[in-house]
Design a protein around this motif. Structure first.
Motif, PDB file in Angstrom:
ATOM      1  N   ALA A   1       0.141 -11.732 -15.442  1.00  0.00           N
ATOM      2  CA  ALA A   1       1.514 -11.403 -15.015  1.00  0.00           C
ATOM      3  C   ALA A   1       2.435 -12.590 -15.283  1.00  0.00           C
ATOM      4  CB  ALA A   1       1.537 -11.052 -13.536  1.00  0.00           C
ATOM      5  N   PRO A   2       3.587 -12.326 -15.908  1.00  0.00           N
ATOM      6  CA  PRO A   2       4.543 -13.410 -16.153  1.00  0.00           C
ATOM      7  C   PRO A   2       5.087 -13.974 -14.833  1.00  0.00           C
ATOM      8  CG  PRO A   2       5.170 -11.403 -17.350  1.00  0.00           C
ATOM      9  CD  PRO A   2       4.055 -11.049 -16.435  1.00  0.00           C
ATOM     10  N   ALA A   3       5.576 -15.183 -14.890  1.00  0.00           N
ATOM     11  CA  ALA A   3       6.167 -15.816 -13.709  1.00  0.00           C
ATOM     12  C   ALA A   3       7.242 -14.914 -13.115  1.00  0.00           C
ATOM     13  CB  ALA A   3       6.765 -17.164 -14.089  1.00  0.00           C
ATOM     14  N   GLY A   4       7.180 -14.726 -11.831  1.00  0.00           N
ATOM     15  CA  GLY A   4       8.141 -13.882 -11.138  1.00  0.00           C
ATOM     16  C   GLY A   4       7.680 -12.438 -10.993  1.00  0.00           C
ATOM     17  N   PHE A   5       6.620 -12.062 -11.696  1.00  0.00           N
ATOM     18  CA  PHE A   5       6.135 -10.685 -11.638  1.00  0.00           C
ATOM     19  C   PHE A   5       4.753 -10.584 -10.992  1.00  0.00           C
ATOM     20  CE2 PHE A   5       9.317 -10.415 -14.949  1.00  0.00           C
ATOM     21  CZ  PHE A   5       9.919  -9.195 -14.702  1.00  0.00           C
ATOM     22  N   GLU A   6       4.253 -11.708 -10.468  1.00  0.00           N
ATOM     23  CA  GLU A   6       2.916 -11.724  -9.886  1.00  0.00           C
ATOM     24  C   GLU A   6       2.795 -10.751  -8.711  1.00  0.00           C
ATOM     25  OE1 GLU A   6       4.901 -14.437 -10.107  1.00  0.00           O
ATOM     26  OE2 GLU A   6       3.847 -16.043 -11.157  1.00  0.00           O
ATOM     27  N   GLY A   7       3.807 -10.718  -7.868  1.00  0.00           N
ATOM     28  CA  GLY A   7       3.787  -9.835  -6.700  1.00  0.00           C
ATOM     29  C   GLY A   7       3.769  -8.371  -7.089  1.00  0.00           C
ATOM     30  N   MET A   8       4.527  -8.022  -8.098  1.00  0.00           N
ATOM     31  CA  MET A   8       4.568  -6.632  -8.551  1.00  0.00           C
ATOM     32  C   MET A   8       3.218  -6.228  -9.148  1.00  0.00           C
ATOM     33  SD  MET A   8       7.566  -4.923 -10.799  1.00  0.00           S
ATOM     34  CE  MET A   8       7.783  -3.162 -10.888  1.00  0.00           C
ATOM     35  N   ALA A   9       2.621  -7.123  -9.936  1.00  0.00           N
ATOM     36  CA  ALA A   9       1.310  -6.838 -10.530  1.00  0.00           C
ATOM     37  C   ALA A   9       0.253  -6.669  -9.437  1.00  0.00           C
ATOM     38  CB  ALA A   9       0.915  -7.945 -11.496  1.00  0.00           C
ATOM     39  N   THR A  10       0.323  -7.501  -8.404  1.00  0.00           N
ATOM     40  CA  THR A  10      -0.619  -7.405  -7.288  1.00  0.00           C
ATOM     41  C   THR A  10      -0.432  -6.098  -6.533  1.00  0.00           C
ATOM     42  OG1 THR A  10      -0.693  -9.805  -7.097  1.00  0.00           O
ATOM     43  CG2 THR A  10      -1.406  -8.546  -5.170  1.00  0.00           C
ATOM     44  N   MET A  11       0.821  -5.682  -6.341  1.00  0.00           N
ATOM     45  CA  MET A  11       1.113  -4.431  -5.645  1.00  0.00           C
ATOM     46  C   MET A  11       0.567  -3.232  -6.439  1.00  0.00           C
ATOM     47  SD  MET A  11       4.759  -2.906  -4.184  1.00  0.00           S
ATOM     48  CE  MET A  11       5.583  -4.211  -5.017  1.00  0.00           C
ATOM     49  N   ILE A  12       0.719  -3.254  -7.753  1.00  0.00           N
ATOM     50  CA  ILE A  12       0.187  -2.192  -8.608  1.00  0.00           C
ATOM     51  C   ILE A  12      -1.332  -2.137  -8.452  1.00  0.00           C
ATOM     52  CG2 ILE A  12      -0.182  -1.488 -11.014  1.00  0.00           C
ATOM     53  CD1 ILE A  12       2.627  -2.865 -11.553  1.00  0.00           C
ATOM     54  N   ASN A  13      -1.959  -3.303  -8.509  1.00  0.00           N
ATOM     55  CA  ASN A  13      -3.409  -3.392  -8.346  1.00  0.00           C
ATOM     56  C   ASN A  13      -3.834  -2.807  -7.000  1.00  0.00           C
ATOM     57  OD1 ASN A  13      -6.111  -4.132  -8.630  1.00  0.00           O
ATOM     58  ND2 ASN A  13      -5.757  -6.216  -7.945  1.00  0.00           N
ATOM     59  N   THR A  14      -3.118  -3.146  -5.947  1.00  0.00           N
ATOM     60  CA  THR A  14      -3.455  -2.664  -4.608  1.00  0.00           C
ATOM     61  C   THR A  14      -3.351  -1.147  -4.524  1.00  0.00           C
ATOM     62  OG1 THR A  14      -2.704  -4.733  -3.625  1.00  0.00           O
ATOM     63  CG2 THR A  14      -2.850  -2.818  -2.143  1.00  0.00           C
ATOM     64  N   HIS A  15      -2.251  -0.577  -5.018  1.00  0.00           N
ATOM     65  CA  HIS A  15      -2.073   0.884  -4.953  1.00  0.00           C
ATOM     66  C   HIS A  15      -3.178   1.611  -5.712  1.00  0.00           C
ATOM     67  CE1 HIS A  15       1.599   1.580  -2.754  1.00  0.00           C
ATOM     68  NE2 HIS A  15       2.248   0.668  -3.470  1.00  0.00           N
ATOM     69  N   ILE A  16      -3.444   1.179  -6.923  1.00  0.00           N
ATOM     70  CA  ILE A  16      -4.443   1.875  -7.733  1.00  0.00           C
ATOM     71  C   ILE A  16      -5.837   1.680  -7.140  1.00  0.00           C
ATOM     72  CG2 ILE A  16      -5.502   2.028 -10.021  1.00  0.00           C
ATOM     73  CD1 ILE A  16      -2.677   1.322 -11.157  1.00  0.00           C
ATOM     74  N   SER A  17      -6.130   0.481  -6.664  1.00  0.00           N
ATOM     75  CA  SER A  17      -7.427   0.230  -6.025  1.00  0.00           C
ATOM     76  C   SER A  17      -7.582   1.064  -4.753  1.00  0.00           C
ATOM     77  CB  SER A  17      -7.587  -1.254  -5.701  1.00  0.00           C
ATOM     78  OG  SER A  17      -7.634  -2.002  -6.897  1.00  0.00           O
ATOM     79  N   ASN A  18      -6.506   1.239  -4.006  1.00  0.00           N
ATOM     80  CA  ASN A  18      -6.550   2.099  -2.819  1.00  0.00           C
ATOM     81  C   ASN A  18      -6.848   3.541  -3.203  1.00  0.00           C
ATOM     82  OD1 ASN A  18      -6.094   0.079  -0.969  1.00  0.00           O
ATOM     83  ND2 ASN A  18      -3.918   0.491  -0.746  1.00  0.00           N
ATOM     84  N   GLY A  19      -6.377   3.958  -4.359  1.00  0.00           N
ATOM     85  CA  GLY A  19      -6.683   5.304  -4.843  1.00  0.00           C
ATOM     86  C   GLY A  19      -8.176   5.507  -5.011  1.00  0.00           C
ATOM     87  N   PHE A  20      -8.894   4.425  -5.333  1.00  0.00           N
ATOM     88  CA  PHE A  20     -10.346   4.509  -5.471  1.00  0.00           C
ATOM     89  C   PHE A  20     -11.044   4.540  -4.107  1.00  0.00           C
ATOM     90  CE2 PHE A  20      -9.673   1.783  -9.485  1.00  0.00           C
ATOM     91  CZ  PHE A  20      -9.440   2.906 -10.259  1.00  0.00           C
ATOM     92  N   LYS A  21     -10.469   3.852  -3.134  1.00  0.00           N
ATOM     93  CA  LYS A  21     -11.113   3.685  -1.827  1.00  0.00           C
ATOM     94  C   LYS A  21     -11.105   4.959  -0.992  1.00  0.00           C
ATOM     95  CE  LYS A  21      -9.738  -1.107  -1.289  1.00  0.00           C
ATOM     96  NZ  LYS A  21      -8.850  -1.980  -0.522  1.00  0.00           N
ATOM     97  N   PHE A  22      -9.963   5.628  -0.959  1.00  0.00           N
ATOM     98  CA  PHE A  22      -9.800   6.768  -0.068  1.00  0.00           C
ATOM     99  C   PHE A  22     -10.442   8.020  -0.651  1.00  0.00           C
ATOM    100  CE2 PHE A  22      -6.234   3.989   1.101  1.00  0.00           C
ATOM    101  CZ  PHE A  22      -6.499   3.852   2.449  1.00  0.00           C
ATOM    102  N   LYS A  23     -10.997   8.838   0.231  1.00  0.00           N
ATOM    103  CA  LYS A  23     -11.640  10.084  -0.198  1.00  0.00           C
ATOM    104  C   LYS A  23     -10.726  11.288  -0.035  1.00  0.00           C
ATOM    105  CE  LYS A  23     -15.292   7.888  -1.271  1.00  0.00           C
ATOM    106  NZ  LYS A  23     -15.222   7.317  -2.604  1.00  0.00           N
ATOM    107  N   ASN A  24      -9.683  11.138   0.783  1.00  0.00           N
ATOM    108  CA  ASN A  24      -8.729  12.230   0.988  1.00  0.00           C
ATOM    109  C   ASN A  24      -7.899  12.395  -0.288  1.00  0.00           C
ATOM    110  OD1 ASN A  24      -6.289  13.633   1.613  1.00  0.00           O
ATOM    111  ND2 ASN A  24      -6.572  13.170   3.780  1.00  0.00           N
ATOM    112  N   PRO A  25      -7.953  13.571  -0.919  1.00  0.00           N
ATOM    113  CA  PRO A  25      -7.234  13.780  -2.186  1.00  0.00           C
ATOM    114  C   PRO A  25      -5.724  13.538  -2.095  1.00  0.00           C
ATOM    115  CG  PRO A  25      -8.719  15.616  -1.736  1.00  0.00           C
ATOM    116  CD  PRO A  25      -8.724  14.736  -0.525  1.00  0.00           C
ATOM    117  N   LYS A  26      -5.124  13.843  -0.945  1.00  0.00           N
ATOM    118  CA  LYS A  26      -3.678  13.630  -0.794  1.00  0.00           C
ATOM    119  C   LYS A  26      -3.353  12.139  -0.804  1.00  0.00           C
ATOM    120  CE  LYS A  26      -2.619  17.896   1.618  1.00  0.00           C
ATOM    121  NZ  LYS A  26      -2.105  18.542   2.829  1.00  0.00           N
ATOM    122  N   ILE A  27      -4.176  11.354  -0.134  1.00  0.00           N
ATOM    123  CA  ILE A  27      -3.954   9.905  -0.103  1.00  0.00           C
ATOM    124  C   ILE A  27      -4.232   9.311  -1.475  1.00  0.00           C
ATOM    125  CG2 ILE A  27      -4.711   7.719   0.905  1.00  0.00           C
ATOM    126  CD1 ILE A  27      -5.245   9.258   3.518  1.00  0.00           C
TER     127      ILE A  27
END
Length: 88
Positions: A41-67
């Motif tokens: 991630a370029p300087a200044g975009f680290e937080g956004m890249a981390t947030m993207i990682n968190t959302h997509i990784s959460n998609g793997f964690k949860f079993k509820n299809p809506k979540i």
């Protein structure tokens, strides 16, 4: 992150967003791309890249299809915006 990897990541996340049954199959392909996204991630975009990682990784964690759908959609929307901004 190379543009080819950016496109691959976007396509894989969209694919599991459309068909959550592919999560396990695609997770092994997506995880290294997410790590690369955060690491390069370029300087200044680290937080956004981390947030993207968190959302997509959460998609793997949860079993509820809506979540799963919510997390993947959030990650996908942020990913598209992020890629537009860094590829100007």
């Amino acid at each position: 992150m190379e543009q080819q990897h950016q496109q691959t990541l976007t396509n894989l996340v969209y694919d599991i967003y459309e068909d959550p049954t592919k999560i396990e199959e695609h997770q092994k392909l997506i995880q290294p791309l997410l790590s690369d996204l955060v690491a390069t991630a370029p300087a200044g975009f680290e937080g956004m890249a981390t947030m993207i990682n968190t959302h997509i990784s959460n998609g793997f964690k949860f079993k509820n299809p809506k979540i799963q759908k919510f997390e993947l959609e959030s990650g996908l929307l942020k990913l598209k915006t992020y890629l537009q901004k860094i590829n100007l």
